[in-house]
Design a protein around this motif. Sequence first.
Motif, short mmCIF file in Angstrom:
data_model
loop_
_atom_site.label_atom_id
_atom_site.label_comp_id
_atom_site.label_asym_id
_atom_site.label_seq_id
_atom_site.Cartn_x
_atom_site.Cartn_y
_atom_site.Cartn_z
N VAL A 35 0.64 -1.25 0.27
CA VAL A 35 -0.30 0.33 -0.50
C VAL A 35 0.40 1.64 -0.04
O VAL A 35 0.65 2.15 -0.91
CB VAL A 35 -1.50 -0.12 1.31
CG1 VAL A 35 -1.67 1.44 1.22
CG2 VAL A 35 -1.54 -1.08 1.49
N ALA A 36 2.01 1.56 1.23
CA ALA A 36 2.45 2.15 1.16
C ALA A 36 3.37 2.69 -0.23
O ALA A 36 3.86 3.55 -0.78
CB ALA A 36 3.79 2.33 1.92
N ASP A 89 1.46 5.61 -5.19
CA ASP A 89 1.70 6.73 -5.36
C ASP A 89 0.30 7.84 -4.02
O ASP A 89 0.71 8.44 -3.25
CB ASP A 89 1.18 7.47 -6.44
CG ASP A 89 2.54 6.94 -7.48
OD1 ASP A 89 3.83 7.12 -6.84
OD2 ASP A 89 2.22 7.20 -8.74
N ARG A 90 -0.72 7.46 -4.12
CA ARG A 90 -1.75 7.07 -3.27
C ARG A 90 -1.29 7.31 -2.14
O ARG A 90 -1.77 8.73 -1.30
CB ARG A 90 -3.14 6.72 -3.48
CG ARG A 90 -3.98 6.56 -2.41
CD ARG A 90 -4.88 7.74 -2.67
NE ARG A 90 -6.28 8.42 -1.99
CZ ARG A 90 -7.06 7.89 -2.31
NH1 ARG A 90 -7.34 7.80 -3.68
NH2 ARG A 90 -8.50 8.18 -1.99
N TYR A 91 -0.77 6.14 -1.40
CA TYR A 91 -0.40 6.17 0.29
C TYR A 91 1.26 6.49 -0.22
O TYR A 91 1.39 5.40 1.54
CB TYR A 91 -1.12 5.02 0.40
CG TYR A 91 -3.16 5.08 0.88
CD1 TYR A 91 -2.89 5.89 1.26
CD2 TYR A 91 -2.79 4.02 -0.43
CE1 TYR A 91 -5.20 5.89 0.96
CE2 TYR A 91 -4.49 3.79 -0.55
CZ TYR A 91 -5.46 4.88 -0.07
OH TYR A 91 -6.79 4.72 -0.11
N ALA A 92 2.11 7.04 -0.13
CA ALA A 92 3.80 6.95 -0.31
C ALA A 92 4.09 7.72 0.75
O ALA A 92 5.23 7.83 1.68
CB ALA A 92 3.78 7.46 -1.14
N GLU A 93 3.05 8.53 1.51
CA GLU A 93 3.13 8.98 3.18
C GLU A 93 2.87 8.11 4.02
O GLU A 93 3.20 8.67 5.12
CB GLU A 93 2.14 10.00 2.91
CG GLU A 93 2.85 11.47 2.33
CD GLU A 93 2.11 12.96 2.01
OE1 GLU A 93 1.66 12.83 3.23
OE2 GLU A 93 2.38 13.46 1.07
N ALA A 94 2.48 7.03 4.25
CA ALA A 94 2.32 6.39 4.48
C ALA A 94 3.35 5.64 4.85
O ALA A 94 3.68 4.16 5.11
CB ALA A 94 0.66 5.08 4.86
N THR A 95 4.61 6.04 5.88
CA THR A 95 6.10 5.88 5.79
C THR A 95 5.78 4.45 7.37
O THR A 95 5.16 4.91 8.07
CB THR A 95 7.31 6.27 5.72
OG1 THR A 95 6.68 6.83 6.92
CG2 THR A 95 6.83 7.24 4.71
#
Length: 567
Positions: A23-24, A27-33
């Motif tokens: 998921v991370a 592109d949509r959820y790239a900030e969910a590190t």
Amino acid sequence: MPYRAPLKDFRFLFDKIVGLDKVAATDRYAEATPDVVDQILTEAGRMCEEVLAPLNWPGDRNPARLENGVVRTSPGFDEGYKAISEGGWVGMASDPEYGGMGLPMTVATAVNEMMSAACLSLQLCPMLSQGQIEALEHHASDELKALYLPKLTSGEWSGTMNLTEPQAGSDVGALRTKAEPNGDGTYKISGQKIYITWGDADFLPNVVHLVLARLPDAAPGTKGISLFLVPKFLPTEDGQPGERNGLRVVSLEEKMGIHGSPTAVMEYDNAKGWLVGTEHKGMAAMFTMMNNARLGVGVQGIGVGERAYQHALAYALDRTQGKAGGSGTIVEHADVRRMLTHMKADLFAARSISLMNAVAIDMATATGEASWKARAALLTPITKAFGTDVGNAVAHEGVQVHGGMGFVEETGAAQFSRDARITPIYEGTNGIQAMDLVARKMMDGGEAAFALIDELEKTAEAARSTHEDLAQKVWDAIQALRETTEWLVDQDMQSRFAGAVPYLRGFARVLGGVTHLKAAVEGESGRKALATFYIDRLLPEHEAHFAHARGGDEGLYLLTLDDLAAA
């Protein structure tokens, strides 16, 4: 017993079992590190432990009540809701354009489980808002989005879902609530709705209702239903609550559990509403909200189960009785140890399935791929039914661990059992979830199910090199799932429905076996010990479930109504 958020389990599941990294990587959820997710879990866990959990018992002892037309909420719920809204937890997975965090549903699902465990009665309020937000994001006009989504996302206002009527429960197509055009793009809504969770509250400046109703030219059944947004107070030009709309809370239900959650009978008398989506397509829009809620309710069951397990474990560690083991506490008794291990093993399986479901939703959102959408759809009824069945079983067993004291209200064990009991009923009973699984979700001839089964086989095969015995047992169970699914898709709908519930339960048992096997491979010795218990002692239940499912409707109606009524 204080609640402790199961952060270790969530981190392990995210990293090793359900693949949050996929998921991370979008592109949509790239900030969910990993660092961001860990911080979110930690902060949410702290709020649940310190702010929400202490409200659970007072909410049960001091139910919401209707007083001179005002819904008075349980002590402390106003401050608890303030912590939820100010922390941004209502809009976790919502569109940042309207103030949401834009987090993956997987992370939001973990947080919702913790809030459910801490105080289910209060968590129901933001959960309903989350579903309404998603429905509006997908189906509302730009004007409605701009006005309502910021207020709902921030938690300043709350949202509800209005489907059920006295004569129209699961048969939504029988509803009679009317909608008549005003000639200015708005509508007059009239009718009565029941079982409206958080239909009103004294700490909310406005409540926004999504209401299913019929236009004058509506066709019979579900094809003639439209969806309308009906606020308690009509917003002014600057977006603040203005004139009171034509709706009211008639009464609050006196319920078995979730006493702190006001369950309202709502009356609409020429209330002003706005169409959401297109005319006569209300069920499609409402299903967006309902699917969100079904995942949420499955997680509610798991959350209450987790709280009941922690409560029972603490009691077992403290209660002295007999001479079993060295400590003298009942946790050393074999049957108590069996109950506790069963509870923990089932909770892990149910939690794993719910997060698998959430990952599929996130991947479908991020990629738009049909295979992920199908996976999410397939897992939703399983998550809802299995999660709530497990929650009820664990809460029930928690009372048993307490013995006679579990039947005494002051220990708190009974509340978990009473609260959990609603979860297999609302947002579509678990029987309806099973029927949905074998009907709507098998309209593809089982393609989505077989794709998942293929992946389960690969997981079991990969585990053979280190866990041959466990992997073989899981492999055999997967083959039984494949064979039963092959049989199922060749049957008529009556035969499918007759075996739908045992089929879903067997499917969930197998999914749980695979996730436990992965945990044994990826985790420390405790994970393997728990997996061994599940695979050796619980997974074999799939055989009985699938045998029941394959029985179809043969013999189901041999017992006449007179036979059923005979003393």
